[in-house]
Design an enzyme around this catalytic site. Structure first.
Site, short mmCIF file in Angstrom:
data_model
loop_
_atom_site.label_atom_id
_atom_site.label_comp_id
_atom_site.label_asym_id
_atom_site.label_seq_id
_atom_site.Cartn_x
_atom_site.Cartn_y
_atom_site.Cartn_z
N THR A 312 -2.35 -7.14 -1.45
CA THR A 312 -1.40 -7.78 -0.71
C THR A 312 -0.11 -8.08 -1.87
O THR A 312 -0.72 -8.01 -3.17
CB THR A 312 -1.86 -9.13 -0.32
N ASP A 313 0.98 -8.48 -1.40
CA ASP A 313 1.87 -9.17 -2.59
C ASP A 313 1.41 -10.50 -2.47
O ASP A 313 0.64 -11.16 -1.99
CB ASP A 313 3.21 -8.87 -2.06
N TRP A 314 2.37 -11.15 -3.41
CA TRP A 314 2.14 -12.72 -3.64
C TRP A 314 1.75 -13.46 -2.36
O TRP A 314 2.86 -13.82 -1.79
CB TRP A 314 3.28 -13.14 -4.54
N ASP A 316 0.74 -13.52 0.42
CA ASP A 316 1.15 -12.69 1.57
C ASP A 316 0.29 -13.23 2.91
O ASP A 316 0.37 -13.04 3.98
CB ASP A 316 1.68 -11.45 1.62
#
Length: 778
Positions: A312-314, A316
Site C-alpha cells: 500500500t501507499d502511506w 491507505d
C-alpha cells in the site's frame, strides 16, 4: 551513410502464451528459490506471517533529542526490540523526520534492525526508502534530474544508468528496496506529481520503466546482487489522472484509456521483472484501487502471472474507511484490501493491523490461502534480494559513493534534458563578455533545481545539504565571470510559507539593475513541492513573476526566459516578451552547471517536451487527443500544424543545429496482425555543429470503429550526428502494437489504412485483415 539499427523490444511482441492460453510468468520461476520459500513458510506461525505483512515507519522507533545545539534523532532500541520480537514486523521505511541521514547512520540503524529480525524471527527485514531521483534520503550521494527530465531526454540509457548508480548508492547505505520508478502518466498539468513521472505518453513511460528496472535490479530479478536493489513501481494505476487535478482524488476514465494507456507502463514493468508495486491511493471510477480485486489480482497477478508483491501507499488501508467510506472501520478496511490483493500494509504508526488481521483470519473472513499467498510474495522478494544470505551491504566495494564519476553522469543527464523552446534572432548561444542581469525567484536557490524528494519530503529546509552544488547564479558566475553577472531577483519565495508563497516583490530594483545589463535572464517557475501540499488552484504562473517579466520587457533589453518548474504553468501573456525560452524542468544538483553549459553553447540542446505545454486553462490536452477534438487552429508565431490550442507540443525542442528527415519507409505496405514492420527513416544533420536528435515514430489510424486518436507514439530513440552526417534509424514495430481497445473492451486491429510519421515525413500502410484478441492483453 551510416546505418543504425534500433530494435525496439516492444512488450506486446514478447508476451508469450501456450497453446492452452496460459500466460508465461512475468518473472521466470526459479525452482530452488521457490523451494526455500515453501520451507520457510511451513515453519512460520500465523503471528509471524501477519507480521511480515506490516510495514512501519522508523519514526515510531525513536525520537528527536537535543545533542549540544543540534536536534538529533535517536533510535529507541527497546521499542525496536518489542516491535520485532512481539509483532514480527517484516518491513520498515522512511527517514527520520523525512530528512536525509548519513551513510553511517543508515548502516547503524539498518544493521540493528536486521540483527533483531534475524534473532527473533529468522527472517531479514526489508527496508525501503523513497530514493526517487538518486539517493533522496542519503546525504552526500548523487541526485539526478527528476524523472520528467529523463523523459525529456528520450534517452533510455540515461534512465538505466541513473537507476544503476542510485541502486549502488542505496546499497552503500544498506538500503535494499526503493519506491521507484514512477509511471503515473502525467497527462494533467494541474496534478502536483507530474514531474515524478515520465510525462504524458504511455510508450515513453513503458520504455523508461524497463530501462530503470534493469538499472536498479540488474539482469536477473530472481538473483539480485549486493550492488542492486528491488524496485517498487508506482502508483498502480491511474493515480495521475484525478478529475479535479488535486492529489489523491478520484479518477474517472474510460475502459479504453485504462487498458491502452494507464495500464501499459505497469504491464511493461511487470514483464521487466519489477519485484514490487505500490498502489494508487485514490479511486478509479468509484472503486478505491486498494479495494479492487479486478485491478490488483486479476489484471496484475493472474493475467500477467506476476508473482511480485503489492504494498500500500502511506496508511491507505485506513483511507478505505476514513476517506473513501467503502468500509465501516479499520478491521473492515483490512478485510477488503487483503482480499483484493494487497500483500503488505504500509501502516506507519500502528500495529493494529496485526491484531485485526489475525481476528479476520480466525473469523474466516480472510483465508489462510490468501495469507500464505501474500507471505510467499514477501518472502520471494527477500530471497530474490539475497537478504537471507547477506542482510547487510556497504563498506568495502562501495568506494564510488558520491564520486566525481557519478556526478558527471548526473550532469550529462541534466544537459540532455533541458529543452530550447524559442530562440529568436539566434539569441543563444550567449557570447561571453556581455553584462547579464539575472533575475527571478529561481535564480539562486538549489531547492528549485532539485524539486521535491530532495533530502527532505518537500525538498524544503535542505539548502545546507546542497551547499556544495551551484545555483544558476553561481554556475553563470563561473561560466561568464562574476563581474559580468548582476543578481537582482525582483521576486523571491517565502521559505517559511507554503511552496507558492512569495515575499513582497521588489520589481523596481530589477528594472533599475537592467540599465547596466546587455541581456536579461529571467529564472521563473515554481518552488519545490510534492503530493497534496503541491496542489494548486490556478495554473497561471504567479502574478508577481509575470509582472516582473512584463516590467523588464519595457526596458527593451532582450529577455532569455528560463522555466524551472515541476509542471507547465501558463505563461501565454509573457512568452511573446522573451526572445529565447529554455525549460529546465527539475534538473537536480547539476542543473545550474548544465544550464550554463547550454546557454554558452559549450553543449548543444537536445531535450524535447515530455508533455504538451498548455496555452490556456480551458484547453488542457495531450498530443494523442481524439480527432473529433480538433476545434480550431492555433494562430500566431507557433503553429506546428496544431488543430488544438497549445503553447508547445509534446516532442518539440530546438537545437543549435538543424536536422532533415527523408525517405521514411516500411518494408511492408500491407500487413496482418502477426507481422513485424521494419520502419526506417534517414536523418541528416544539416547544421554546422554536432547535435543529438530524438527520433519519434508515430502512427495514425485513419478510420476505426471508435473515434481514433489523432496520433500515437510507437517507437523512439536518440542519435548523435556530426555536421553533414546522415544516419538511417530503423525500428522494429510489431503490427499488433497498432491495435486499440474497442467498445467491447477487447483489443482489436482493424483492416484499413494507417499513416506513419517521423519528423516531417509520412508514409501509408494498410492492414489487410481484422483481428480481435480474446485475451486481456495482446
Amino acid at each position: 551513410m551510416k546505418k543504425v539499427l534500433m530494435t525496439i523490444a516492444l512488450f506486446g511482441a514478447t508476451l508469450a502464451a501456450t497453446a492452452q492460453g496460459t500466460v508465461r510468468p512475468a518473472i521466470p520461476r526459479d525452482a530452488a528459490l521457490e523451494q526455500k520459500i515453501e520451507q520457510q513458510l511451513a515453519k512460520m506461525s500465523l503471528d509471524e506471517k501477519i507480521g511480515q505483512m506490516l510495514e512501519l515507519n522508523l519514526d515510531v522507533m525513536g525520537k528527536m533529542t537535543m545533542d549540544d545545539t543540534k536536534r538529533v534523532w535517536k533510535l529507541n532500541e527497546t521499542m525496536l526490540d518489542t516491535l520485532i520480537s512481539k509483532w514480527k514486523v517484516g518491513s520498515i521505511l522512511n527517514a527520520p523526520g523525512t530528512r536525509a541521514a548519513t551513510v553511517e547512520q543508515w548502516q547503524k540503524w539498518i544493521r540493528l534492525i536486521q540483527e533483531k529480525s534475524i534473532k527473533y524471527i529468522g527472517i531479514p527485514d526489508i527496508y525501503g526508502l523513497d530514493h526517487n531521483h538518486g539517493v533522496t534520503y542519503t546525504q552526500g550521494g548523487t541526485l539526478f534530474p527528476q524523472p520528467i527530465n529523463l523523459a525529456a531526454t528520450f534517452n533510455t540509457e540515461l534512465a538505466r544508468r541513473g537507476a544503476e548508480i542510485t541502486a549502488y548508492e542505496s546499497r552503500a547505505a544498506n538500503c535494499p528496496w526503493v519506491y521507484n520508478p514512477v509511471v503515473d502518466l502525467g497527462r494533467d498539468p494541474r496534478w502536483p506529481r507530474i514531474w515524478e513521472s515520465f510525462g504524458e505518453d504511455a510508450i515513453v513511460n513503458a520504455r523508461m520503466v524497463e530501462a530503470e528496472i534493469k538499472g536498479y535490479q540488474g539482469d536477473d530479478p530472481n538473483h539480485i546482487d549486493r550492488f542492486h536493489v528491488g524496485t517498487s513501481t508506482k502508483h498502480y494505476m491511474a493515480y495521475g489522472a484525478p478529475w479535479t487535478g488535486k492529489d489523491r482524488t478520484p479518477a474517472y476514465l474510460s475502459p479504453q484509456l485504462l487498458r491502452e494507456k494507464y495500464f501499459e507502463p505497469f504491464r511493461a514493468a511487470a514483464m521487466a521483472g519489477t519485484l514490487t508495486m505500490m498502489v494508487n491511493s485514490a479511486s478509479v471510477n468509484g472503486v478505491p484501487v486498494h479495494a479492487s480485486y479486478e485491478f490488483l489480482t486479476q489484471w496484475l497477478k493472474e493475467d500477467l502471472q506476476w508473482d511480485g508483491m503489492l504494498v500500500t501507499d502511506w496508511a491507505d488501508i485506513n483511507n478505505l474507511f476514513t476517506r473513501e467510506h467503502v468500509a465501516k472501520d479499520k478491521k473492515d478496511a483490512i478485510r477488503i484490501a487483503i482480499n483484493a490483493g494487497i500483500d503488505m500494509s504500509m501502516d506507519p504508526y500502528s500495529v493494529d493491523f496485526c491484531i485485526l488481521l489475525k481476528e479476520l483470519v480466525e473469523e474466516g473472513k480472510v483465508s489462510m490461502t490468501r495469507i500464505d499467498d501474500a507471505v510467499r510474495r514477501i518472502l520471494r522478494v527477500k530471497y530474490r534480494l539475497g537478504l537471507f544470505d547477506e542482510p547487510n551491504t556497504g563498506g568495502r566495494g562501495f568506494e564510488k559513493f558520491g564520486s566525481d564519476e557519478f556526478a558527471q553522469d548526473a550532469l550529462h543527464a541534466a544537459e540532455e534534458s533541458m529543452v530550447l523552446l524559442k530562440n529568436n534572432n539566434n539569441t543563444l548561444p550567449l557570447a561571453k563578455g556581455k553584462k547579464i542581469l539575472l533575475t527571478g525567484p529561481n535564480a539562486n536557490q538549489m531547492r528549485c533545481l532539485d524539486g521535491g524528494w530532495s533530502y527532505t519530503w518537500q525538498g524544503s529546509n535542505a539548502e545546507d545539504l546542497a551547499e556544495k552544488y551551484n545555483t544558476i547564479y553561481e554556475a553563470l558566475c563561473l561560466k561568464y565571470g562574476k563581474e559580468n553577472i548582476i543578481l537582482e531577483q525582483g521576486v523571491t519565495y517565502n521559505e517559511q510559507g507554503q511552496y507558492f508563497e512569495e515575499n513582497a516583490p521588489e520589481i523596481e530594483k530589477a528594472v533599475s539593475a537592467a540599465a547596466q545589463a546587455d541581456v536579461i535572464i529571467a529564472c521563473i517557475g515554481e518552488n519545490s513541492y510534492t503530493e497534496t501540499p503541491g496542489n494548486l488552484n490556478d495554473l497561471w504562473l504567479s502574478e508577481n513573476q509575470r509582472n516582473l517579466v512584463k516590467e523588464l520587457a519595457k526596458t527593451g533589453k532582450p529577455i532569455i526566459m528560463v522555466l524551472n518548474e515541476g509542471r507547465p504553468r501558463l505563461i501565454a501573456d509573457i512568452e511573446p516578451l522573451a526572445t529565447a525560452v529554455v525549460d529546465v524542468l527539475l534538473p537536480g544538483n547539476y542543473g545550474g552547471d548544465a544550464l550554463a553549459n547550454l546557454l554558452s553553447g559549450d553543449v548543444n540542446f537536445s531535450g524535447k517536451m515530455p508533455y504538451t505545454y498548455p496555452r490556456e486553462i480551458n484547453s488542457l490536452n495531450t498530443y494523442d487527443y481524439k480527432v473529433s477534438e480538433e476545434v480550431g487552429t492555433m494562430a500566431g508565431a507557433y503553429n506546428y500544424d496544431a488543430k488544438v490550442s497549445l503553447q508547445w507540443p509534446f516532442g518539440y525542442g530546438m537545437s543549435y543545429t538543424t536536422f532533415e528527415y527523408s525517405n521514411l519507409r516500411s518494408d511492408k505496405t500491407q500487413f496482418a496482425a502477426d507481422d513485424v514492420l521494419t520502419v526506417s527513416v534517414d536523418v541528416k544533420n544539416t547544421g554546422n555543429r554536432v547535435g543529438k536528435e530524438s527520433v519519434l515514430l508515430y502512427s495514425s489510424d485513419l478510420v476505426a470503429s471508435i473515434v481514433p486518436d489523432n496520433k500515437r507514439l510507437r517507437c523512439f530513440t536518440k542519435v548523435e550526428l556530426q555536421p553533414g552526417e546522415v544516419k538511417t534509424v530503423t525500428f522494429q514495430l510489431p503490427a499488433s502494437e497498432l491495435a486499440f481497445v474497442g467498445a467491447d473492451g477487447k483489443w482489436i486491429l482493424e483492416e484499413g489504412d494507417f499513416t506513419l510519421k517521423a519528423g516531417n515525413q509520412t508514409t501509408g500502410i494498410t492492414c489487410t485483415e481484422t483481428k480481435k484478441w480474446e485475451t486481456p492483453n495482446k
